[in-house]
Motif scaffolding. Structure first.
Motif, PDB file in Angstrom:
ATOM      1  N   GLU A   1       1.168   0.167  -8.026  1.00 17.15           N
ATOM      2  CA  GLU A   1       0.803  -0.499  -6.375  1.00 17.15           C
ATOM      3  C   GLU A   1       2.170   0.323  -5.279  1.00 17.15           C
ATOM      4  OE1 GLU A   1      -1.792  -3.272  -5.899  1.00 17.15           O
ATOM      5  OE2 GLU A   1      -1.650  -2.494  -7.215  1.00 17.15           O
ATOM      6  N   LYS A   2       1.581   0.458  -3.765  1.00 17.06           N
ATOM      7  CA  LYS A   2       1.812   0.743  -2.813  1.00 17.06           C
ATOM      8  C   LYS A   2       3.702   0.236  -3.005  1.00 17.06           C
ATOM      9  CE  LYS A   2       2.176   0.570   2.081  1.00 17.06           C
ATOM     10  NZ  LYS A   2       3.127   1.601   2.141  1.00 17.06           N
TER      11      LYS A   2
ATOM     12  N   ILE B   1       2.110   5.847   1.147  1.00 16.34           N
ATOM     13  CA  ILE B   1       0.878   6.205   1.708  1.00 16.34           C
ATOM     14  C   ILE B   1      -0.715   6.516   1.112  1.00 16.34           C
ATOM     15  CG2 ILE B   1       1.860   6.971   3.526  1.00 16.34           C
ATOM     16  CD1 ILE B   1       0.151  10.288   2.916  1.00 16.34           C
ATOM     17  N   SER B   2      -1.560   5.978   1.946  1.00 19.99           N
ATOM     18  CA  SER B   2      -3.344   6.081   1.127  1.00 19.99           C
ATOM     19  C   SER B   2      -3.517   7.206   1.959  1.00 19.99           C
ATOM     20  CB  SER B   2      -3.627   4.937   1.293  1.00 19.99           C
ATOM     21  OG  SER B   2      -4.160   4.147   2.167  1.00 19.99           O
TER      22      SER B   2
ATOM     23  N   TRP C   1      -2.365   5.699  -4.246  1.00 16.33           N
ATOM     24  CA  TRP C   1      -1.063   6.076  -3.660  1.00 16.33           C
ATOM     25  C   TRP C   1      -0.512   7.083  -3.391  1.00 16.33           C
ATOM     26  CZ3 TRP C   1      -1.158   2.511   0.550  1.00 16.33           C
ATOM     27  CH2 TRP C   1      -1.850   1.342  -0.267  1.00 16.33           C
ATOM     28  N   TRP C   2       0.537   7.514  -2.757  1.00  9.62           N
ATOM     29  CA  TRP C   2       1.097   9.147  -3.113  1.00  9.62           C
ATOM     30  C   TRP C   2       2.494   8.699  -2.023  1.00  9.62           C
ATOM     31  CZ3 TRP C   2      -1.347  13.136  -5.216  1.00  9.62           C
ATOM     32  CH2 TRP C   2      -2.618  13.031  -6.127  1.00  9.62           C
TER      33      TRP C   2
ATOM     34  N   ASN D   1       4.840   4.580   8.831  1.00  8.94           N
ATOM     35  CA  ASN D   1       5.127   3.489   8.871  1.00  8.94           C
ATOM     36  C   ASN D   1       5.550   3.584   7.861  1.00  8.94           C
ATOM     37  OD1 ASN D   1       6.181   1.351  10.465  1.00  8.94           O
ATOM     38  ND2 ASN D   1       4.459   0.395   9.158  1.00  8.94           N
ATOM     39  N   ILE D   2       6.305   4.161   6.941  1.00  6.46           N
ATOM     40  CA  ILE D   2       7.158   3.554   6.367  1.00  6.46           C
ATOM     41  C   ILE D   2       8.377   4.130   5.889  1.00  6.46           C
ATOM     42  CG2 ILE D   2       4.768   4.649   4.243  1.00  6.46           C
ATOM     43  CD1 ILE D   2       6.237   7.677   4.236  1.00  6.46           C
ATOM     44  N   HIS D   3       9.124   4.416   4.663  1.00  6.19           N
ATOM     45  CA  HIS D   3      10.790   4.294   4.558  1.00  6.19           C
ATOM     46  C   HIS D   3      10.808   5.446   2.730  1.00  6.19           C
ATOM     47  CE1 HIS D   3      15.308   3.645   4.631  1.00  6.19           C
ATOM     48  NE2 HIS D   3      14.691   3.927   3.487  1.00  6.19           N
ATOM     49  N   ILE D   4      11.013   6.160   3.417  1.00  5.31           N
ATOM     50  CA  ILE D   4      11.304   7.923   2.890  1.00  5.31           C
ATOM     51  C   ILE D   4      12.928   8.070   3.041  1.00  5.31           C
ATOM     52  CG2 ILE D   4      11.484  10.414   1.733  1.00  5.31           C
ATOM     53  CD1 ILE D   4       8.747  10.319   4.539  1.00  5.31           C
TER      54      ILE D   4
END
Ligand code: SF4
Length: 226
Positions: free
Chosen positions: A92-93, A98-99, A106-107, A141-144
Motif C-alpha cells: 500500500e501507500k 506517490i500515485s 504507488w511509487w 506532501n510526503i516524507h523521504i
C-alpha cells in the motif's frame, strides 16, 4: 521557519557553496564573480548520469525523471534535481510514495544528484541533496528518508540518509544564505585548509588578503588610528 514567496527564492545549488565557504557563496551568488571552474564543474556533472550503471532503464518498476524543477518555500530555494527516480512499491501507500496519472500503483520518490568528481570530506553535496529533498517533500506532501549521490570519478552511488542533524544543518545554511543576501555582504576571506581545493582561489587570494587585513589591524592597533 516561515515560508518564502517567489521574489525571495535563492538558487538551491548555492547551498553547496555556502556549506563550503560563506565567502565562496557570496562571490558566486552576490557578486557573480565565478570563474570558469565553477560553471564547468556544475555544467559537466549534468550528463555524467549517462554512465551511471545503477540507473537501469530497462526495469518496469523504475521511472527516471530528469532535470526536475524544484521549489522549497520552507528553505526559500529553487533549482533543479538532476534525477528523481520513482520505484514502484508492491504494498500500500507508504510515507514516501506517490500515485501517478499514467501508471498504476504507488511509487517511492528517491532524489539522485550526479557529481563529476569523488566523495568529499565535507557535507556540501549531502546538504544540496537534502535541500532538493525538502522541495520534493513539500511538492508531494510526503516524507523521504534517503537519496543518492553518484560520483563520476568513482562510478559509485552513496546513500544519503536525510537525518535530523542533516536536515537541521541544511535549514541553518539556507537561513544564512538569506541573511547574507539581505545584507548584500561578502564575508572577508579566512585562509583555511579547504582553500587549496577552492575553485575561486585565484580570484579570492585568501592568503594575501588575510595578510593584508592582519597588517591593517597591526597598523591600526600600533598607530592608534581611531
Ligand atoms: S579561497 Fe578560501 S576564503 Fe576564498 S572563497 Fe575559497 S574557500 Fe573561501
Amino acid at each position: 521557519m516561515s515560508e518564502f514567496d517567489d521574489d525571495s527564492l535563492l538558487m538551491l545549488s548555492g547551498i553547496q557553496h555556502i556549506a563550503f565557504c560563506e565567502r565562496q557563496w557570496a562571490l558566486i551568488h552576490l557578486e557573480q564573480q565565478w570563474n570558469e571552474n565553477v560553471l564547468t564543474v556544475e555544467g559537466h556533472h549534468l550528463h555524467e548520469h549517462c554512465d551511471d550503471p545503477y540507473a537501469d532503464k530497462s526495469r518496469r518498476d523504475l521511472l527516471i525523471m530528469r532535470s526536475v524543477p524544484l521549489v522549497t518555500r520552507r528553505l526559500g530555494l529553487s533549482g533543479r534535481a538532476d534525477v528523481v527516480e520513482l520505484y514502484r512499491v508492491k504494498e500500500e501507500k507508504t510515507e514516501c510514495s506517490i500515485s501517478l496519472e499514467s501508471e498504476k500503483g504507488w511509487w517511492n520518490v528517491v532524489p539522485v544528484e550526479y557529481k563529476r568528481g569523488r566523495p568529499k570530506p565535507d557535507e556540501c553535496d549531502e546538504v544540496q541533496l537534502c535541500a532538493q529533498n525538502y522541495a520534493l517533500e513539500e511538492a508531494n506532501n510526503i516524507h523521504i528518508s534517503r537519496g543518492y549521490l553518484y560520483y563520476g570519478e568513482t562510478r559509485h552511488r552513496h546513500e544519503v540518509i536525510f537525518s535530523v542533524p542533516l536536515r537541521q544543518k541544511t535549514e541553518e545554511l539556507a537561513l544564512r544564505m538569506h541573511e547574507l543576501f539581505k545584507l548584500g555582504m561578502t564575508p572577508a576571506p579566512v585562509y583555511k585548509r579547504s582553500c587549496k581545493t577552492c575553485s575561486l582561489f585565484n580570484l579570492c587570494l585568501p592568503g594575501i588578503k588575510s595578510a593584508y587585513q592582519d597588517v591593517n589591524v597591526y597598523i591600526e592597533r600600533n598607530l592608534d588610528i581611531p
